[in-house]
Every structure is written in C-alpha cells, then in structure tokens.
Motif scaffolding. Structure first.
Motif, mmCIF file in Angstrom:
data_model
loop_
_atom_site.group_PDB
_atom_site.id
_atom_site.type_symbol
_atom_site.label_atom_id
_atom_site.label_comp_id
_atom_site.label_asym_id
_atom_site.label_seq_id
_atom_site.Cartn_x
_atom_site.Cartn_y
_atom_site.Cartn_z
ATOM 1 N N VAL A 261 0.856 -1.184 0.000
ATOM 2 C CA VAL A 261 0.000 0.000 0.000
ATOM 3 C C VAL A 261 0.896 1.239 0.000
ATOM 4 C CG1 VAL A 261 -1.716 1.278 1.317
ATOM 5 C CG2 VAL A 261 -1.845 -1.215 1.196
ATOM 6 N N ASP A 262 0.512 2.251 -0.753
ATOM 7 C CA ASP A 262 1.241 3.509 -0.706
ATOM 8 C C ASP A 262 0.965 4.197 0.625
ATOM 9 O OD1 ASP A 262 2.378 3.264 -3.214
ATOM 10 O OD2 ASP A 262 0.674 4.218 -4.217
ATOM 11 N N PHE A 263 2.013 4.502 1.353
ATOM 12 C CA PHE A 263 1.837 5.213 2.612
ATOM 13 C C PHE A 263 3.115 5.950 2.968
ATOM 14 C CE2 PHE A 263 3.723 1.223 3.889
ATOM 15 C CZ PHE A 263 4.439 1.481 5.052
ATOM 16 N N GLU A 264 2.946 6.938 3.807
ATOM 17 C CA GLU A 264 4.065 7.743 4.293
ATOM 18 C C GLU A 264 4.213 7.514 5.793
ATOM 19 O OE1 GLU A 264 5.112 12.463 5.199
ATOM 20 O OE2 GLU A 264 3.233 11.900 4.220
ATOM 21 N N THR A 265 5.431 7.490 6.271
ATOM 22 C CA THR A 265 5.646 7.446 7.718
ATOM 23 C C THR A 265 6.204 8.782 8.177
ATOM 24 O OG1 THR A 265 7.929 6.612 7.667
ATOM 25 C CG2 THR A 265 6.151 4.982 7.572
ATOM 26 N N ILE A 266 5.844 9.139 9.380
ATOM 27 C CA ILE A 266 6.332 10.372 9.984
ATOM 28 C C ILE A 266 6.659 10.067 11.438
ATOM 29 C CG2 ILE A 266 3.981 11.158 10.524
ATOM 30 C CD1 ILE A 266 4.987 14.028 10.022
ATOM 31 N N THR A 267 7.783 10.522 11.902
ATOM 32 C CA THR A 267 8.218 10.240 13.268
ATOM 33 C C THR A 267 8.480 11.551 13.995
ATOM 34 O OG1 THR A 267 9.236 8.130 12.653
ATOM 35 C CG2 THR A 267 9.965 9.139 14.711
ATOM 36 N N ALA A 268 7.856 11.695 15.149
ATOM 37 C CA ALA A 268 8.095 12.866 15.986
ATOM 38 C C ALA A 268 9.191 12.539 16.989
ATOM 39 C CB ALA A 268 6.818 13.277 16.716
ATOM 40 N N GLN A 269 10.270 13.275 16.910
ATOM 41 C CA GLN A 269 11.333 13.104 17.884
ATOM 42 C C GLN A 269 10.848 13.639 19.234
ATOM 43 O OE1 GLN A 269 14.756 15.730 17.577
ATOM 44 N NE2 GLN A 269 16.134 13.979 17.881
ATOM 45 N N ALA A 270 10.896 12.809 20.233
ATOM 46 C CA ALA A 270 10.482 13.209 21.585
ATOM 47 C C ALA A 270 11.442 12.577 22.576
ATOM 48 C CB ALA A 270 9.052 12.757 21.873
ATOM 49 N N LYS A 272 12.559 10.955 25.816
ATOM 50 C CA LYS A 272 11.945 10.191 26.898
ATOM 51 C C LYS A 272 12.828 10.250 28.125
ATOM 52 C CE LYS A 272 10.064 5.645 28.085
ATOM 53 N NZ LYS A 272 9.754 4.291 27.582
ATOM 54 N N ARG A 273 12.203 10.568 29.241
ATOM 55 C CA ARG A 273 12.959 10.657 30.486
ATOM 56 C C ARG A 273 12.999 9.295 31.165
ATOM 57 N NH1 ARG A 273 13.255 15.737 34.142
ATOM 58 N NH2 ARG A 273 14.779 15.086 35.681
ATOM 59 N N ILE A 274 14.194 8.819 31.452
ATOM 60 C CA ILE A 274 14.409 7.587 32.210
ATOM 61 C C ILE A 274 15.343 7.934 33.364
ATOM 62 C CG2 ILE A 274 15.214 5.205 32.146
ATOM 63 C CD1 ILE A 274 14.685 5.209 29.135
ATOM 64 N N GLY A 275 14.802 7.889 34.566
ATOM 65 C CA GLY A 275 15.589 8.348 35.707
ATOM 66 C C GLY A 275 15.797 9.843 35.604
ATOM 67 N N ASP A 276 17.046 10.286 35.665
ATOM 68 C CA ASP A 276 17.328 11.717 35.582
ATOM 69 C C ASP A 276 17.957 12.101 34.246
ATOM 70 O OD1 ASP A 276 19.726 10.469 35.919
ATOM 71 O OD2 ASP A 276 20.476 11.806 37.495
ATOM 72 N N ARG A 277 17.837 11.227 33.218
ATOM 73 C CA ARG A 277 18.402 11.504 31.908
ATOM 74 C C ARG A 277 17.328 11.407 30.831
ATOM 75 N NH1 ARG A 277 24.021 11.178 32.268
ATOM 76 N NH2 ARG A 277 23.915 12.482 30.390
ATOM 77 N N TYR A 278 17.567 12.090 29.710
ATOM 78 C CA TYR A 278 16.683 12.029 28.559
ATOM 79 C C TYR A 278 17.335 11.197 27.454
ATOM 80 C CZ TYR A 278 13.649 15.762 30.340
ATOM 81 O OH TYR A 278 12.758 16.494 31.070
ATOM 82 N N PHE A 279 16.487 10.455 26.722
ATOM 83 C CA PHE A 279 16.978 9.624 25.628
ATOM 84 C C PHE A 279 16.140 9.870 24.379
ATOM 85 C CE2 PHE A 279 18.337 7.560 29.471
ATOM 86 C CZ PHE A 279 19.605 7.075 29.174
ATOM 87 N N ASP A 280 16.808 9.904 23.236
ATOM 88 C CA ASP A 280 16.141 10.039 21.945
ATOM 89 C C ASP A 280 15.914 8.628 21.396
ATOM 90 O OD1 ASP A 280 15.199 10.661 19.476
ATOM 91 O OD2 ASP A 280 17.084 11.492 18.704
ATOM 92 N N ILE A 281 14.722 8.084 21.630
ATOM 93 C CA ILE A 281 14.424 6.697 21.240
ATOM 94 C C ILE A 281 13.621 6.654 19.950
ATOM 95 C CG2 ILE A 281 13.405 4.523 22.002
ATOM 96 C CD1 ILE A 281 13.780 5.519 24.885
ATOM 97 N N ASP A 282 12.459 7.317 19.924
ATOM 98 C CA ASP A 282 11.627 7.298 18.717
ATOM 99 C C ASP A 282 12.355 7.918 17.531
ATOM 100 O OD1 ASP A 282 9.665 6.101 20.166
ATOM 101 O OD2 ASP A 282 8.372 7.860 20.316
ATOM 102 N N GLY A 283 13.014 9.053 17.753
ATOM 103 C CA GLY A 283 13.692 9.743 16.666
ATOM 104 C C GLY A 283 14.829 8.945 16.062
ATOM 105 N N ARG A 284 15.380 8.030 16.828
ATOM 106 C CA ARG A 284 16.465 7.204 16.310
ATOM 107 C C ARG A 284 15.949 5.924 15.656
ATOM 108 N NH1 ARG A 284 21.836 4.910 19.559
ATOM 109 N NH2 ARG A 284 22.506 3.497 17.897
ATOM 110 N N PHE A 285 15.027 5.223 16.313
ATOM 111 C CA PHE A 285 14.661 3.883 15.854
ATOM 112 C C PHE A 285 13.413 3.845 14.967
ATOM 113 C CE2 PHE A 285 17.047 3.140 19.848
ATOM 114 C CZ PHE A 285 18.135 2.514 19.278
ATOM 115 N N GLY A 286 12.504 4.845 15.085
ATOM 116 C CA GLY A 286 11.353 4.892 14.190
ATOM 117 C C GLY A 286 11.777 4.997 12.728
ATOM 118 N N PRO A 287 12.607 5.995 12.378
ATOM 119 C CA PRO A 287 13.073 6.088 10.988
ATOM 120 C C PRO A 287 13.859 4.861 10.532
ATOM 121 C CG PRO A 287 13.443 8.157 12.149
ATOM 122 C CD PRO A 287 13.012 7.161 13.177
ATOM 123 N N GLU A 288 14.549 4.193 11.462
ATOM 124 C CA GLU A 288 15.322 3.009 11.086
ATOM 125 C C GLU A 288 14.405 1.891 10.583
ATOM 126 O OE1 GLU A 288 18.438 -0.188 13.090
ATOM 127 O OE2 GLU A 288 18.320 1.850 13.908
#
Length: 569
Positions: A261-270, A272-288
């Motif tokens: 099917v023709d479709f487009e994907t779009i990923t919002a980089q957000a 995520k806070r884990i403990g006292d640090r932030y991680f870029d999870i969706d922005g890295r692995f969604g596009p992958e």
C-alpha cells in the motif's frame, strides 16, 4: 444567545487550523440568534433554533456539517461497516442505527421537529461534550469551546484527573460540562427533554477466559489483518503512519508494507525521560524501521527549549483539562498540516491495552476477582484530595461515585480491561490526536475495530500480560520489524541526550509550569501543611521531601485550566 455572547475572533484565531464542531440548539422556547458571516476558515450552518460552526476542509467540498432539505448532519470520524468517514455527503442518507463499528461523533438536527439525535461510538473515543445553559443545548468536539468565565469546579472530576490522569464517567473538571457517554444515543426534543438510549453492550465482547497458544496468535493476527483491510477501504486520503519505536505502530507498518500500500511514515522526535536523563528513542529507531524496508520517513525534530512553552500553551488551549498528556506532540501536528492532500492517519491506540492488558499493579492478575479492588485502591488514593483540603462528604462522594462506576462495568476477567479502555484509552490518551488534528484529516484506529476487539478480549488478561501478546504477535508475524531496538526493547548502550541540553529542557518546562500566576494559584489551593512543602519545593533545598509528584501535576493541571480567552462569554 446573540453575537455579544460569543467571541468569534478568539475561535478563528485558535481553531482555524484544528478540526472542530460547535452546536447550539434552542430548547424550551428560547430564541437563538447568531449573526455571523461565513469565512475562509469556519463554516456556519444555521436554521431556526439551531446553529453549527465547524471546520472547513481545503481537501473536500464540504464542512463537517452537511445540510439537506429536512436536516443538518454532523459526522466526525469513521464507520467501517458502512465504509464512511468525515466530510462524506452520503452521511445524510445514513440511519444512525447503522453506525456501530468505528470511532465517531454523530449529530443530526431535524428541522421539522426541532430535535437532535446524538450518537457516540462504542467506547466513546471520539471527543464529544455537552452543556445545557439558559435554554440552549450545546455540543462540541472540544470541552474548551463550552467553557464560560466562572464555571463551577466538579470536584470529583478534578480529584479523578489528578489521581490517575482521567476524569471518570461523564465528569469533566466543570459541573456544567459533561462528556457524552459511550455506546449511547440520545434524543433531545424542543422542550429540552433528553431520552437516553444505550445502543451497544460491553457484555457482548469477549469473556476473557481463553489461554494463549499458537492458534490464539493466528486468530488475533487474522482479526488484525481484517481490520487493516477495512481501514484501507475507507480511501479518505493519503495514508500517513506516525511511526514511533513501539510495537503498536510497528505492527501497523508491517501490514501496510507487506500489502504494498502507498503510505508515508512520519516520526516525531520526543525525548523520553528515564531516571534523571533524557533519551532520543523514537527519533532514532522509528526512521530506522522505515529505512530497512525502503519506505520514506519524515522526521519531525523535537522542539528546542525556546519553543517548548509555546507548544505546551497550545496543547493546554486545545485540550484543556480533558488530559494532561502529550505536550510533545504539537510539532507533529504542525508538520502534518503542511500536507498538500487529505491525510488518513493510522494510530495505534488500543494496541497495547488489548494486546498486553491495560493496568499493571502489584498483585494484579493473580486472581481476576480481586483486580477491581486493586484498581480502585491504586487509582483512588487520597494524596491529592488531602493536599487540596477535600475532606468529608466531598471526598466520600468522589470515592463512591468512582467505585459505583467501576462496579457498573461487566464483571469478569475483562472488567479492568474495559475500565482501561473507557478511562485511560478514551480520556487520557486519545485526546492528543483527536483534539489536535487538522481540518480534512481523518484518524483511524485499527486496533479498535470491533472484530479485533472481540477477538483480543476472548483471552485472559493475565495470560496476555504474561506473554506480552502484542510483542509476541509482532515477533511472530513481522520479525524484521520486531528486531530493531526501540522503547520496548532498549539497546544495552544508548547515549543519553547531552546533560546541558536536558537541563535546558527541564528549566524551560518549569518556567512554563511555575509562572507567578500558577505559583499563586497553587498557594491558594493547597492546605497549610502542603504550603510548607511547596516552599521547600520552590527553594529546591529539600526536593527529596518536597513532593514534586504533587506540585508538578497540580501545576500542569492549573496551567490547563488557565484561559487566555473564552468562546462562550
């Protein structure tokens, strides 16, 4: 009601690029006058005793409101058995009883009898609010459009929202504004009499008594694929999949990719806070995920600290206190509004809840007969009520009303699963997309198709949680999608966001949440004991003992309640 009672400039300024509807019907002999010309952003339909303002779509020939010789029909959402969606003129020929399998709000005004028929979807996911005021029956897709200065607080709705992120049953945070019930049809006649007619039963869904095996996985996957086929048949517009790094959107991706099917994907980089640090999870692995299969992906960068306050303010203005979640999502909707064609957005709402079970608490699923007691005790704790000084009858009324609501749901293994769908899924999670989408777009939820819901609810929730059934199905049927790390399967080594940047994000959010106005409001709301803790919280001298869970949540709520204007004056 006249032109002095409505602030049209405020409406146009804030809702010109957001899909909405607002309905007013005169009852009990009240005269309804509303003089305003159509404009490029908002459609006006008016007939004696009735007015509807709604979004105009640049992609369709109509607005959400479609007028015929004898009626005005507003339909927002979709129905899969009839195969119809918003802005489709065929809705004027559809009997409301035909609408069962979808997510929708349906309103029809009969010009001859001057009466309304209103119908909600089975789980009431499509936002629909109502208010009766001074001889006028109001309905809207957004509770903020029904707000008026000086509205009385609904203490049960407020305590419930602060406790676990949702107001229960029909409650909102205001006495006169109600959420329209799920699986309900109502007729409102010219005198203002409301006849409520439940149209669906949650008793007819699965019994939750089957165990998980390979046959179960095949049955559920077949139901999922049939749901996807029905969603694709809607042909509302170009398919757009917000692709995170979680399992729900990946499974949808897997099916769309296999189906060519023709479709487009779009990923919002957000971040995520884990403990006292932030991680870029969706922005890295969604596009992958998209890249692995040669599918295009548009990455929407996360807001900088400088842009965070504007996003949070926009979220608060549109959603208000219906939900306090998903402030990060505003950049995504800004990007989607740039689409040159109508978007049919596929969202994974309900996938995790139906696939893996909903609430998770200690001792949950040991014996399902105890689950409802555990759920009540975990989500009705007294912390916020005590902090706000709600004691005695006020607090007792909240607890009794909430418990009665939970007990009204069909008993059995799925009682708490239904509670999750009706409380967290419906009230906390879905507003992020359904109260932000652009005019002309459509949001579909494949996991909420009734065949898929019935099939997943056949299986015992404790079993689904034990095997993490959504993960099990993704790994079994879409193994290449599953193998990429993500939010549910973090890699062993993932560098966090630089600490300086994370500190700037925290500082920007705190600056927005704890303005002088909000600080003053918190001080006026909490009891004397918590005024002391609030002083510690502000000074950061003893944050370990200063209840950040209390003051940050309270600030987020009070911010959502702070109005920069009202549509109804």
């Amino acid at each position: 009601m006249n032109t002095n009672a409505c602030n049209f400039a405020w409406l146009e300024n804030n809702f010109k690029d957001v899909e909405f509807f607002f309905v007013a019907m005169a009852i009990d002999g009240t005269e309804l006058q509303l003089d305003i010309a159509d404009n490029a952003c908002i459609d006006l339909v008016k007939t004696p005793g009735f007015v509807c303002l709604s979004s105009l779509s640049k992609h369709h020939s109509s607005s959400l409101a479609i007028e015929s010789s004898d009626a005005v029909t507003i339909f927002r959402g979709y129905e899969l058995d009839v195969c119809i969606s918003s802005y489709d003129g065929r809705i004027t020929e559809i009997h409301p009883k035909s609408l069962e399998n979808g997510v929708f709000a349906f309103i029809r005004y009969c010009k001859h009898s001057r009466s309304l028929i209103v119908r909600s979807d089975l789980f009431g996911v499509s936002p629909l609010f109502y208010r009766i005021d001074n001889g006028i029956f109001f309905l809207s897709s957004h509770n903020v459009l029904l707000r008026q200065p000086g509205d009385e607080l609904d203490t049960s709705g407020e305590i419930s929202l602060l406790n676990y992120g949702f107001s229960f049953d029909q409650h909102t945070c205001h006495v006169d504004i109600k959420r329209f019930p799920p699986a309900m049809q109502a007729r409102i006649d010219a005198s203002g009499r409301v006849i409520w007619q439940p149209w669906g039963s949650w008793n007819d869904l699965g019994q939750g008594d089957r165990l998980i095996d390979d046959e179960a996985a095949q049955e559920v996957e077949s139901a999922f694929r049939e749901s996807m086929q029905r969603c694709i048949a809607l042909t509302h517009g170009d398919i757009v999949l917000p692709l995170s790094s979680g399992y729900d959107s990946r499974r949808i991706f897997g099916y769309l990719n296999e189906s060519n099917v023709d479709f487009e994907t779009i990923t919002a980089q957000a971040f995520k806070r884990i403990g006292d640090r932030y991680f870029d999870i969706d922005g890295r692995f969604g596009p992958e995920v998209a890249r692995r299969f040669g599918r295009p992906n548009r990455l929407v960068p996360a807001r900088t600290p400088e842009g965070l306050a504007a996003d949070l303010a926009r979220r608060d203005l549109l959603i208000g206190s219906e939900s306090l979640m998903h402030g990060w999502s505003m950049a995504l909707f800004e990007a989607l509004r740039e689409n040159s064609t109508a978007a049919c957005i596929y969202d994974g709402l309900g996938g995790d809840a139906l696939g893996n079970s909903g609430f998770v608490f200690p001792r949950f699923h040991v014996d399902y007969k105890n689950n409802i007691d555990i759920l009540f005790n975990e989500t009705a704790k007294p912390g916020f009520a005590r902090a706000l000084g709600y004691q005695g009858a006020v607090y007792d009324d909240y607890r009794k009303g909430y418990r009665d609501y939970l007990d009204s749901l069909p008993s059995g293994p799925n009682q708490c699963e239904l509670a999750f769908l009706l409380l967290r899924t419906r009230r906390s999670i879905s507003p992020w997309i359904l109260m932000n989408q652009a005019p002309g777009s459509l949001v579909v939820f494949p996991y909420l198709e009734l065949g898929h819901v019935r099939k997943t609810l056949e299986f015992y929730p404790g079993e689904k949680y034990r095997v993490f059934f959504q993960k099990y199905c993704l790994e079994k049927y879409y193994p290449d999608c599953f193998s990429i790390p993500g939010s549910r399967a973090m890699p062993a080594v993932l560098p966090p966001v630089p600490q300086d940047f994370a500190n700037q994000l925290d500082a920007a959010e705190r600056q927005y949440l704890f303005s002088e106005e909000i600080i003053e409001l918190i001080g006026s709301r909490v009891n004397d004991r918590n005024k002391f803790f609030f002083s510690l919280f502000r000074s950061r001298l003893a944050t370990r003992y200063s209840k950040p869970w209390l003051f940050e949540t309270l600030a987020r709520y009070l911010r959502s309640e702070t109005r920069t204007g009202y549509f109804l004056q």
